[in-house]
Design an enzyme around this catalytic site. Sequence first.
Site, PDB file in Angstrom:
ATOM      1  N   ASN A 203       0.859  -1.184   0.000  1.00  0.00           N
ATOM      2  CA  ASN A 203       0.000   0.000   0.000  1.00  0.00           C
ATOM      3  C   ASN A 203       0.891   1.228   0.000  1.00  0.00           C
ATOM      4  O   ASN A 203       2.030   1.167   0.450  1.00  0.00           O
ATOM      5  CB  ASN A 203      -0.841   0.032   1.276  1.00  0.00           C
ATOM      6  N   ASP A 272      -4.251  -5.169   2.472  1.00  0.00           N
ATOM      7  CA  ASP A 272      -5.451  -5.958   2.765  1.00  0.00           C
ATOM      8  C   ASP A 272      -5.373  -7.353   2.151  1.00  0.00           C
ATOM      9  O   ASP A 272      -6.099  -8.253   2.553  1.00  0.00           O
ATOM     10  CB  ASP A 272      -6.695  -5.239   2.226  1.00  0.00           C
ATOM     11  N   LYS A 282      12.351 -16.527  -8.386  1.00  0.00           N
ATOM     12  CA  LYS A 282      11.741 -15.471  -9.200  1.00  0.00           C
ATOM     13  C   LYS A 282      10.871 -16.074 -10.326  1.00  0.00           C
ATOM     14  O   LYS A 282      11.349 -16.934 -11.073  1.00  0.00           O
ATOM     15  CB  LYS A 282      12.851 -14.587  -9.792  1.00  0.00           C
ATOM     16  N   PHE A 315      -7.404   4.700  11.618  1.00  0.00           N
ATOM     17  CA  PHE A 315      -7.469   5.648  10.503  1.00  0.00           C
ATOM     18  C   PHE A 315      -8.419   5.086   9.456  1.00  0.00           C
ATOM     19  O   PHE A 315      -8.637   3.878   9.377  1.00  0.00           O
ATOM     20  CB  PHE A 315      -6.085   5.846   9.875  1.00  0.00           C
ATOM     21  N   LYS A 333     -14.960  -2.025  14.025  1.00  0.00           N
ATOM     22  CA  LYS A 333     -13.676  -2.373  14.648  1.00  0.00           C
ATOM     23  C   LYS A 333     -13.627  -2.005  16.134  1.00  0.00           C
ATOM     24  O   LYS A 333     -12.588  -2.088  16.763  1.00  0.00           O
ATOM     25  CB  LYS A 333     -12.540  -1.699  13.863  1.00  0.00           C
TER      26      LYS A 333
HETATM   27  O1  PMT Z   1       2.392   7.178   5.897  1.00  0.00           O
HETATM   28  P1  PMT Z   1       1.997   8.482   5.206  1.00  0.00           P
HETATM   29  O2  PMT Z   1       2.641   8.661   3.858  1.00  0.00           O
HETATM   30  O3  PMT Z   1       2.191   9.665   6.121  1.00  0.00           O
HETATM   31  O4  PMT Z   1       0.421   8.403   4.909  1.00  0.00           O
HETATM   32  C1  PMT Z   1      -0.484   8.378   5.962  1.00  0.00           C
HETATM   33  C2  PMT Z   1      -1.676   7.450   5.678  1.00  0.00           C
HETATM   34  C3  PMT Z   1      -2.501   8.023   4.537  1.00  0.00           C
HETATM   35  C4  PMT Z   1      -1.200   6.032   5.340  1.00  0.00           C
HETATM   36  C5  PMT Z   1      -2.510   7.405   7.019  1.00  0.00           C
HETATM   37  O5  PMT Z   1      -2.949   8.715   7.309  1.00  0.00           O
HETATM   38  C6  PMT Z   1      -3.697   6.477   6.918  1.00  0.00           C
HETATM   39  O6  PMT Z   1      -4.758   6.812   6.441  1.00  0.00           O
HETATM   40  N1  PMT Z   1      -3.506   5.211   7.389  1.00  0.00           N
HETATM   41  C7  PMT Z   1      -4.500   4.124   7.278  1.00  0.00           C
HETATM   42  C8  PMT Z   1      -4.399   3.495   5.920  1.00  0.00           C
HETATM   43  C9  PMT Z   1      -5.375   2.376   5.738  1.00  0.00           C
HETATM   44  O7  PMT Z   1      -4.979   1.249   5.591  1.00  0.00           O
HETATM   45  O8  PMT Z   1      -6.652   2.717   5.853  1.00  0.00           O
HETATM   46  P2  PMT Z   1      -7.909   1.699   5.740  1.00  0.00           P
HETATM   47  O9  PMT Z   1      -9.094   2.584   5.704  1.00  0.00           O
HETATM   48  O10 PMT Z   1      -7.695   0.727   4.634  1.00  0.00           O
HETATM   49  O11 PMT Z   1      -7.832   0.899   7.105  1.00  0.00           O
HETATM   50  C10 PMT Z   1      -8.567   1.259   8.260  1.00  0.00           C
HETATM   51  C11 PMT Z   1      -7.772   0.973   9.504  1.00  0.00           C
HETATM   52  O12 PMT Z   1      -7.560  -0.428   9.652  1.00  0.00           O
HETATM   53  C12 PMT Z   1      -6.407   1.619   9.569  1.00  0.00           C
HETATM   54  O13 PMT Z   1      -6.189   2.106  10.892  1.00  0.00           O
HETATM   55  C13 PMT Z   1      -5.444   0.461   9.274  1.00  0.00           C
HETATM   56  O14 PMT Z   1      -4.213   0.643   9.972  1.00  0.00           O
HETATM   57  C14 PMT Z   1      -6.202  -0.733   9.815  1.00  0.00           C
HETATM   58  N2  PMT Z   1      -5.966  -1.998   9.113  1.00  0.00           N
HETATM   59  C15 PMT Z   1      -6.282  -2.124   7.793  1.00  0.00           C
HETATM   60  C16 PMT Z   1      -6.098  -3.346   7.157  1.00  0.00           C
HETATM   61  C17 PMT Z   1      -5.582  -4.434   7.899  1.00  0.00           C
HETATM   62  N3  PMT Z   1      -5.359  -5.613   7.319  1.00  0.00           N
HETATM   63  N4  PMT Z   1      -5.277  -4.289   9.184  1.00  0.00           N
HETATM   64  C18 PMT Z   1      -5.474  -3.097   9.806  1.00  0.00           C
HETATM   65  O15 PMT Z   1      -5.168  -2.964  11.011  1.00  0.00           O
END
Ligand code: PMT
Length: 394
Positions: A203, A272, A282, A315, A333
């Site tokens: 990602n 994800d 490879k 986030f 969550k």
């Molecule tokens: O690192 P930078 O360049 O500063 O950028 C910051 C950012 C944009 C990455 C950050 O601000 C941000 O948005 N992080 C969350 C990215 C994300 O995966 O978002 P999501 O909406 O897909 O996931 C929701 C939440 O679940 C997030 O807190 C994520 O950490 C968590 N998650 C997601 C997938 C997974 N398999 N496990 C998780 O814990």
Amino acid sequence: MVNSKILLGITGSIAAYKSVEIGRRLIDEGYSVQVVMTKSACNFITPLTLESVTGKPVLTDLFSDPFSHINLSKESSLLLIAPATANTINKLRCGIADDLLSNLWLTHEGPTLIAPAMNHRMYRHFSVQKSIKELQKLGVNFVGPVSGSLACGEEGEGRMADVSTIVEAAIAALTQKDLKGQHILVTAGPTLEAIDPVRFISNRSSGKMGYAIAKAALRRGAKVTLISGPTSQMPLEGVYFISVEKASEMETAVLKHLPKATAVIMAAAVADFAPAIINQSKITKNNISSITLKKTTDILKKTGKIKNKRILIGFAAETGKNIENAKAKLKEKNLDLIVLNDVTQKGAGFNVDTNIVTIIDRKGKVADYPLMKKIEVANVILDGLLEVRKRGNL
Ligand code: PMT
């Protein structure tokens, strides 16, 4: 920042050239810096260099303004002397006031931070050691010196501490320790999921947002554990750091360190999906038409199920200001707060030093914030964490 003027005193050491960078970094952090140089310091660097960086006249003379030694201290929140020579340290201990800087020390009532720099034999001299001990007893903070090669060609303890260490110590001295007693676990950066020894899927994330949260929490007195995927961010001194690569490693690290945490903030961009099979060699270009993916564990969701009294902040990286999606993630969550960033907005999301966020709580209260530096966003999130703590997890 309340009353955020820093008096930067520079004395006569070869390390004086590093004060230029100290001044610049403090200004970047939002502080106003007033430089005061001793006569000896002017032999090493010119006041003009510091004037160019701070945009303010550098003060060197006690008599150019008869009240500067009183007024300047009244207006300033921190006296930082970097570099501080043996002569200056000994003068401070005795209260000798024969120039502007030593007069300022006598009138300054706020915190003082001293970064010594000198030859290792001078540093070990009983007079200097006695002065340092006595000043420390009075509550004066010291940062460094460190061991290493010295300007004279000798090796030993006497080198001024790194610029970053001094800047962090200065900011820490000015920051209210309102997170003392908290242990915050932060996730940052991307995860990389290998396809074969050469290729991966991932990602977008530079780690800037997560590292800013860790830095801000540390400055505010929290213990911090930072679990990070691969990034090019500078390591943070004082943070317990765990480096991971893939989502499953991040999951293991989060679960291992969760018991000691009082709060968890997950800013990581966890992949994800991961390839269902990792090829041990490879894959040749002609031998691949598709890759089968499997879902990774949602670490945040798993943590939400076992969080107990811990505050959990996640986030939501959305392409659009999708409040309803963010609210659904908060509920699904079991979060206390969710930080929504629309990664399509200019100045927000990945790889930039700024972000634009909306913070939503469990009751559905929505707070919009303008474009801010990531360190400022981090502080807003930490304020939210304290608010949740005060109200008893809402
Ligand atoms: O690192 P930078 O360049 O500063 O950028 C910051 C950012 C944009 C990455 C950050 O601000 C941000 O948005 N992080 C969350 C990215 C994300 O995966 O978002 P999501 O909406 O897909 O996931 C929701 C939440 O679940 C997030 O807190 C994520 O950490 C968590 N998650 C997601 C997938 C997974 N398999 N496990 C998780 O814990």
